[in-house]
Every structure is written in C-alpha cells, then in structure tokens.
Design a protein around this motif. Structure first.
Motif, short mmCIF file in Angstrom:
data_model
loop_
_atom_site.label_atom_id
_atom_site.label_comp_id
_atom_site.label_asym_id
_atom_site.label_seq_id
_atom_site.Cartn_x
_atom_site.Cartn_y
_atom_site.Cartn_z
N ILE A 8 0.93 -1.27 -0.06
CA ILE A 8 0.05 0.04 0.03
C ILE A 8 1.01 1.34 -0.07
O ILE A 8 0.48 2.12 -0.98
CB ILE A 8 -0.83 -0.16 1.29
CG1 ILE A 8 -1.92 -1.09 1.01
CG2 ILE A 8 -1.79 1.25 1.40
CD1 ILE A 8 -2.85 -0.85 0.04
N PHE A 9 1.85 1.29 0.83
CA PHE A 9 2.83 2.20 0.88
C PHE A 9 3.46 2.62 -0.48
O PHE A 9 3.87 3.86 -0.83
CB PHE A 9 3.97 2.04 1.84
CG PHE A 9 5.09 3.27 2.07
CD1 PHE A 9 4.75 4.34 2.67
CD2 PHE A 9 6.06 3.03 1.32
CE1 PHE A 9 5.76 5.29 2.55
CE2 PHE A 9 7.15 4.01 1.31
CZ PHE A 9 6.96 5.28 2.12
N ALA A 10 4.18 1.42 -1.15
CA ALA A 10 4.70 1.74 -2.53
C ALA A 10 3.60 2.01 -3.47
O ALA A 10 3.90 3.06 -4.32
CB ALA A 10 5.26 0.22 -2.86
N ALA A 11 2.63 1.61 -3.55
CA ALA A 11 1.62 2.05 -4.59
C ALA A 11 0.97 3.24 -4.24
O ALA A 11 0.89 4.32 -5.15
CB ALA A 11 0.00 0.99 -4.33
N SER A 12 0.99 3.81 -2.94
CA SER A 12 0.48 5.31 -2.61
C SER A 12 1.82 6.18 -3.16
O SER A 12 1.23 7.35 -3.64
CB SER A 12 0.49 5.55 -1.09
OG SER A 12 -0.48 4.67 -0.76
N LEU A 51 -4.25 2.34 -9.12
CA LEU A 51 -5.33 2.25 -7.91
C LEU A 51 -6.13 0.92 -8.19
O LEU A 51 -6.35 0.14 -7.43
CB LEU A 51 -6.16 3.46 -7.70
CG LEU A 51 -7.16 3.30 -6.84
CD1 LEU A 51 -6.73 3.17 -5.31
CD2 LEU A 51 -8.30 4.79 -6.74
N LEU A 52 -6.71 0.81 -9.40
CA LEU A 52 -7.51 -0.27 -9.66
C LEU A 52 -6.90 -1.44 -9.68
O LEU A 52 -7.36 -2.64 -9.17
CB LEU A 52 -8.30 0.03 -11.09
CG LEU A 52 -9.27 1.01 -10.85
CD1 LEU A 52 -9.85 1.41 -12.41
CD2 LEU A 52 -10.35 0.97 -9.88
N VAL A 53 -5.71 -1.47 -10.18
CA VAL A 53 -5.05 -2.66 -9.95
C VAL A 53 -4.48 -2.99 -8.73
O VAL A 53 -4.57 -4.42 -8.43
CB VAL A 53 -3.57 -2.50 -10.97
CG1 VAL A 53 -2.63 -3.72 -10.52
CG2 VAL A 53 -3.64 -2.31 -12.26
N VAL A 54 -4.25 -2.38 -7.93
CA VAL A 54 -3.88 -2.77 -6.52
C VAL A 54 -5.23 -3.25 -5.71
O VAL A 54 -4.96 -4.24 -5.04
CB VAL A 54 -3.51 -1.47 -5.71
CG1 VAL A 54 -3.37 -1.78 -4.25
CG2 VAL A 54 -2.00 -1.14 -6.12
N ILE A 55 -6.59 -2.64 -5.82
CA ILE A 55 -7.51 -3.15 -5.54
C ILE A 55 -7.87 -4.62 -5.89
O ILE A 55 -8.22 -5.45 -5.34
CB ILE A 55 -8.70 -2.13 -5.86
CG1 ILE A 55 -8.68 -0.76 -5.07
CG2 ILE A 55 -10.39 -2.87 -5.61
CD1 ILE A 55 -9.87 0.12 -5.45
N VAL A 56 -7.99 -4.96 -7.17
CA VAL A 56 -7.90 -6.10 -7.73
C VAL A 56 -7.17 -7.11 -7.04
O VAL A 56 -7.33 -8.32 -6.82
CB VAL A 56 -8.09 -6.08 -9.36
CG1 VAL A 56 -8.02 -7.52 -9.85
CG2 VAL A 56 -9.10 -5.36 -10.06
N SER A 57 -5.66 -6.80 -7.02
CA SER A 57 -4.58 -7.59 -6.59
C SER A 57 -5.05 -8.16 -5.11
O SER A 57 -5.02 -9.46 -4.74
CB SER A 57 -3.26 -6.70 -6.71
OG SER A 57 -2.77 -6.78 -7.75
N PHE A 58 -5.43 -7.21 -4.29
CA PHE A 58 -5.72 -7.55 -2.83
C PHE A 58 -6.96 -8.29 -2.74
O PHE A 58 -7.28 -9.01 -1.74
CB PHE A 58 -5.63 -6.50 -1.90
CG PHE A 58 -4.55 -5.94 -1.40
CD1 PHE A 58 -3.89 -6.66 -0.58
CD2 PHE A 58 -3.73 -4.63 -1.85
CE1 PHE A 58 -2.51 -6.27 -0.25
CE2 PHE A 58 -2.57 -4.43 -1.52
CZ PHE A 58 -2.05 -5.05 -0.59
N LEU A 59 -7.96 -8.33 -3.77
CA LEU A 59 -9.11 -9.17 -3.71
C LEU A 59 -8.74 -10.45 -4.16
O LEU A 59 -9.51 -11.19 -3.77
CB LEU A 59 -10.23 -8.60 -4.53
CG LEU A 59 -10.87 -7.32 -4.15
CD1 LEU A 59 -11.78 -6.51 -5.00
CD2 LEU A 59 -11.54 -7.24 -2.74
N ILE A 60 -8.12 -10.79 -5.42
CA ILE A 60 -8.18 -11.71 -6.19
C ILE A 60 -6.78 -12.80 -5.55
O ILE A 60 -6.98 -13.82 -5.04
CB ILE A 60 -7.61 -11.75 -7.67
CG1 ILE A 60 -8.55 -10.74 -8.41
CG2 ILE A 60 -7.25 -12.85 -8.30
CD1 ILE A 60 -9.88 -11.60 -8.53
#
Length: 690
Positions: free
Chosen positions: A273-277, A306-315
């Motif tokens: 999350i820190f890296a993506a932020s 942002l959308l890639v990170v969300i999908v990564s944490f869900l999948i």
C-alpha cells in the motif's frame, strides 16, 4: 494500516469465495462500464496555454481572414525523370482532378501554381486543403486509394501532414507478460503459482483500462496516455502480486496456510500500500505543474494503478486461501540453485566502499550524454522509415532543406513608420533563414504577417535560437513582434516543460526525503536514497539521449534514427521512477532495519535483509524492465521513448542504487544510519510500514 490488514485477513480466511467473487464483480462491472459505455480516445495534440506562440496565434486568428484553421496535407512527388515532361504533367493533372473530387476537399494546388519544383524538377508537391479542421482516417484512406494507380518504380508519391493516431497494440503487453511468466516460474519453481501474479495483473490491467475509458467521458485522454497507463499498471500489478505471493511461499514452508496468509497480508500488505501510494502521489503530482495534458496523463495512470492494487488484494489472497497447496508440491528444479541476492550480499559486505565508489562513478559516466539533451516533439522525421510520412519528410528534406517543415509565422504591429522596414532588414540579416516571404497586411491594417523557413529542422537547437532572436527584435525596433506556427508552439511547450522540471524534481526529492525519514527514523538513509534516485534519473536521461537523440543502437532498439527527446519525458520519468524507487527502497531497507533492531549488527542485517528480499526485488525489477522494454519495439516514437526510459530507469535504480549503493552505504556509515535527533524524533509522525 496494520489493524486494517488484520481485520481484512480474517475476512479473507472466513469468506474467500465472497472476496474472490467481489474481485471478479469489480473486473466485470468496470469492463462493462468502460468498454460498453465509455468514451473514445482523443487525437488532439499536446498543447499548453498562455505561451508566446499561443498569444501570437490569437493575434493571427483575430486579425487575418485566413488563419491556418483547416486541414492541409501535401502530396509529395518524386520522379526519376523531370516532372515537367508531358507524361508526368498529365499524371499531375490527373492527380489534381482525382484529389479535388475527394469528400471535404476545398482546393488542390499543383506544383506549377505553387512554384515548388526542386532537385532538377524531379521533386515537387501538391497541396490539398480541406473544409474540416483535421483530416480523418477515412479521408486518409481515400487519399491513398486515389493515388494508388500512379505509384510505380519511377514515380513515387508520398503524403506529408497526415494526422495518424497512435496505434495501441497488444503485442508489447503479450511479450512483457510472457517474459514475466518465465521469470516467475524460475523464481517460484512452479507454473501454477507463477501464473497467479500474471492472472491478477491482467485482470487488474483490464479493470484499470476500463476505468480510463470511463474517464474519457469527462476529459480528453490521448492514446499514448493509455499506453503509459498500461505499461505502468501491468508492471506494478505483477510486482505487487509477486511480493504477496513470495512472502506467502516463504511462510508456507515454515507453517500452515492460514498463518502464512496472515503473515503475508499483515507484513507485506502495508508495504505494498505504501509503495502504491507513493507512485500514485507522484503521478498525481504531475498536475502541480499546471500543464494540462501532463496532469491528465498522470491522473489516468494513477487511476489505473489504484484499480490494479484493489484487484490484486481481492484476487490473490482469496485464491491462496481456496488453493492452499498451490505450487507447493511438484516444484520444478533447475539443477544447482543460484541465489543472486546472496551474491549481492557477499560483494557488499566484502567491499562496501569500493562498491559505493564504482557504482556512483558508473552512474555519473552514463549520465554524461544528458548534458546536451535536446527536447522537442516528434514530427514526420521521427516516424518509422517505411511509413509514407517519413518517406515524404526525407524527400522534402533532401530537396528543399532540413527546415522545410519548420515554417514560422511572424506578425508585427503596423504603426505606419519605418520600424516595419527596420524589422524586415533585421530579419534578413539573421543567419539561419532559408526563405522570407513578402509582407501580408491584415484587412484592418493593424498587423503585418510574414512567413519564414529556417535552414534547420523544427527540433534543432538553431531553430530554437532563431525563434528567440526574432522575438527579441521587438526590443530593438520598439514594436510588438509575435512568432507562432507549429514549430514555435512546440518550442514553447519544450521550454515550459524544461523550466518546470527543476521545480518538480525538488518537490519529489523533498517529499521522498521526509517520507523516508518518517518511515525509517533516520537522516542518512533518506539522504542516500534521494541522492541515488537523482543519479539513476540522470543516468536514465543519459541513455535516452545516447540512443534516441544521438542515434546510437537505433537499429538494435528498433528506433527510427536521430530524434529529439520527447519534451515531457524527463518530467514523466521523474514522477514514475520516484514511485518505483520508493518501492524497492521500502522493501529492502525495512527488512534490513528489522534485522538491525534484532541483532544490532550492520553486516548481519545487510546479509539477512538483502538475502531475504533480494530475490523478490531482482525478480520484480526484471519483470518491470521486461514489460517496459517490450514497448520499445512498437512503431511509435512516443511509446518507444517512454518504454526505453522506464526500462533503463528501473535497471539503474533497482540494481545499481537499491541493491548496491544503499546497502553498501548502510555498511559504511554503521550506527549513524539510524541516527535521528531526539527533538526531531518527537516532532515527526511515526510512519509504521513494517
């Protein structure tokens, strides 16, 4: 953040199917919205308001009846024989008739009317003027069909001034993904688990691109914006999933799957999350420059990440819970196992000072070509050599001179005195002018317009100097002097971007320094990190100048030859490279610091930290390099430039700065690495990312 991931881990462990279903729902619903109801990509060029060229264009538009507000192309002719023979004159006459009958064509001017025969009458061109402001793909196709019958080995016909859209090809993504898959198989020793980051990244990329098409409903998004977002989102999507899976695999070898998931999410999740932020903040920070198209470029790329990170944490975690033995059994063995990270650790601990010195010298040497960087915007001379635009550009350059496509429009206030004549005399004395047209007064008599053609091409330094000299004449003659046209507009855009670069770099470096100081409670660690970032940035620009501007290795890298450096590329590289640099800095130094707090020994903490995180960082960097480098082998110089710069930047920052300079500096500075004045420690917020 730690509490959030503890809560989220419990939900994933309890409801993995629901979490996975939610991830799939996000992907499908966003895809339907984007591809079903989203807008279209814009073909508008890169423009910046409030420039001298724009102000001059406003004067021309207001005071002259025939401003350049309609599409105009040139049909370039080259014959082995003279174009004035009866046979060739008939061909030219037939061409004029055919072109005149095309839809939306207003007028067709022949070489005789324009008086533009050159190269012993073997080269000339017709000018086709349209009623509309921009030529469409259909009109371009019709033009090509109209002249098809006249093209042969002795009579060449090419087009200049065609506005062609950047092709968004899937080939680079396919190549990048294929190489990434091979790297992941080698890293994990399993085809199954190697496919998980790939699947997650593809679904994330699909979601991100769909989100961008939704955004096109509200703002203009260019096709190269989409390509940039795709290469960044695909690279970080694979990398972030890789870090989660790698930590899960490490823990799975020591404990059960539920505990492994818990550790992977609670320990690696905050770092991801820190890296993506950081990369999202850096991309959004491009809007602070006040340059419209750069702000849009950064915003859509940030949305995609942002959308890639969300999908990564869900999948990713839900699949690992549903298939706890994924890739655990039947691992592929590659013979003797080599750990590159162990090699790095031994070299650093054995020769820290030498490693630091040689690494810094290497980056400085590579950066030297950046000292003569020349910014500009691609023109037909930057097209692949087999395109009709490039062929037309080369023909005209040989016949009419390098500056034939760099025409400048100059407007002078007409005050009815001898000052106008003085201006004409001053312009004619300048040494880089190929031709200078007679004066053309406006209908209201307030202004006089001239056109001039430089001897040098549009992006040449001498052309920039000429524009500056002409504008400076207003001080000498004491009359307002305006210079506009496509060449002048591009020069103004490049100058504005170059002047904005130091400001943006200072903001980014200061932000990185304070961010890392809060995270690691240190002054030296952030200082080394940002100095390394600047060195890797300069080395990256050095490679770009060496290859794109100076033309070295152009055949190997599928580049069209010598071309100016894309004017917004340095700003783009600063923003994206900062985000990626912070990724590796956080993953590596947080692990070294964790070991130092346990052992209190730098050598042990470096060896352990580099060994434990090095393999994942090396794999992640190689994946990013592969994805970015694959875009170099497209046929569009804008996308090629971005791919080459980002691939080079990741190499220098990951392998030279983060894997060599940073740990070597930690070893050299010893206990001082972790020093922070007590008063500052109390004032700074404690950013816990471990």
């Amino acid at each position: 953040m730690s509490n959030f991931f503890k809560w989220y881990t419990q939900k994933v462990l309890k409801f993995p199917k629901i979490i996975l279903g939610l991830g799939v729902l996000v992907v499908i619903s966003t895809a339907i919205l984007g591809f079903g109801f989203g807008g279209a990509l814009s073909s508008e060029g890169m423009t910046i308001g409030n420039t001298p060229a724009q102000k001059a264009a406003d004067v021309v538009s207001k005071n002259f009846k025939n401003p350049n507000n309609v599409a105009q192309i040139q049909v370039v002719l080259r014959s082995k024989d003279s174009l004035k023979t009866n046979k060739n004159q008939k061909i030219i006459s037939d061409l004029q008739h055919r072109l005149q009958t095309q839809k939306n064509v207003k007028a067709v001017m022949t070489p005789d009317q324009l008086g533009n025969y050159a190269s012993s009458n073997k080269v000339a061109y017709l000018t086709v003027t349209y009623n509309n402001k921009a030529i469409t793909e259909t009109e371009t196709s019709n033009l090509v069909k109209a002249v098809k019958d006249y093209r042969n080995s002795s009579f060449e016909i090419e087009f200049s001034g065609i506005v062609s859209n950047v092709e968004v090809s899937e080939a680079p993504e396919i190549v990048g993904i294929s190489i990434a898959f091979v790297i992941l198989v080698i890293t994990f020793g399993s085809f199954l688990i190697a496919g998980l980051p790939i699947i997650s990244a593809i679904l994330g990329l699909l979601t991100g691109l769909s989100g961008i098409f939704v955004a096109t409903r509200f703002t203009d998004v260019a096709s190269y914006d989409l390509s940039l977002a795709a290469m960044v989102a695909l690279a970080v999507g694979i990398d972030y999933a890789l870090f989660i899976v790698a930590r899960y695999r490490d823990e799975r070898e020591k404990t059960d799957s539920n505990t492994a998931i818990y550790v992977a999410l609670t320990k690696t999740g905050p770092s991801v999350i820190f890296a993506a932020s950081t990369i999202i903040v850096a991309l959004l920070g491009m809007s602070a420059l006040g340059i419209g198209f750069l702000g849009v470029m950064g915003a859509v790329s940030a949305l995609c990440v942002l959308l890639v990170v969300i999908v990564s944490f869900l999948i990713v975690p839900s699949i690992l819970v549903l298939f706890p033995t994924l890739g655990i059994h039947h691992r592929i063995k590659f013979g003797k196992k080599i750990k590159p990270s162990r090699v790095f650790a031994k070299i650093i601990n054995g020769h820290s000072k030498l490693v630091m010195l040689l690494s810094v010298i290497f980056l400085i040497l590579v950066a030297i070509p950046a000292s003569h960087i020349q910014l500009g915007l691609p023109n037909d001379g930057s097209k692949p050599v087999n395109t009709t635009e490039r062929k037309a550009f080369d023909i005209k350059s040989d016949a009419y001179g390098a500056g034939n496509d760099a025409m400048l429009v100059t407007v002078v206030r007409n005050d009815g005195t001898a000052k106008v004549q003085s201006f004409e005399n001053e312009v004619k004395s300048l040494d880089n002018i190929q031709s200078f047209s007679p004066a053309m007064p406006s209908a209201n008599g307030k202004y006089i317009m001239y056109t001039m053609t430089p001897k040098t091409e549009a992006n040449a330094h001498k052309t920039q100097v000429l524009v500056k000299k002409v504008r400076n004449l207003q001080k000498k003659i004491n009359l307002p002097v305006y210079v506009t046209g496509k060449t002048a507009a591009n020069i103004d855009i490049s100058n504005k971007l170059m002047s904005a670069l130091p400001k943006f770099l200072i903001i980014i470096v200061a932000f990185a320094f304070f961010l890392l100081m809060m995270a690691f409670r240190s002054i030296l660690i952030p200082l080394v990190a940002v100095v390394g970032f600047v060195l890797s940035l300069l080395a990256t620009l050095g490679v770009v100048v060496l290859t794109i501007q100076d033309g070295h290795l152009s055949n190997l890298l599928n580049l069209p030859g010598k071309s100016s450096v894309l004017n917004f590329l340095p700003v783009l590289v600063v923003g994206i490279l900062f985000g990626l640099a912070m990724d590796y800095e956080v993953f590596l130094v947080s692990r070294i610091r964790e070991e130092f707090l346990i052992s209190g020994n730098n050598r042990i903490s470096i060896e352990k930290g580099v060994h434990d995180t090095g393999s994942a960082i090396i794999a992640a960097a190689l994946i990013m390099i592969s994805v970015f480098a694959s875009f170099v082998f497209t046929n569009e110089i804008i996308i090629q430039s971005m791919g080459l710069a980002l691939a080079s930047g990741v190499f220098f920052d990951a392998f030279i700065v983060r894997m060599l300079i940073v740990p070597a500096a930690i070893n050299v500075f010893g206990k001082y690495n972790w020093y922070l004045p007590k008063w500052l420690d109390k004032v700074l917020p404690n950013l816990n990312i471990e």
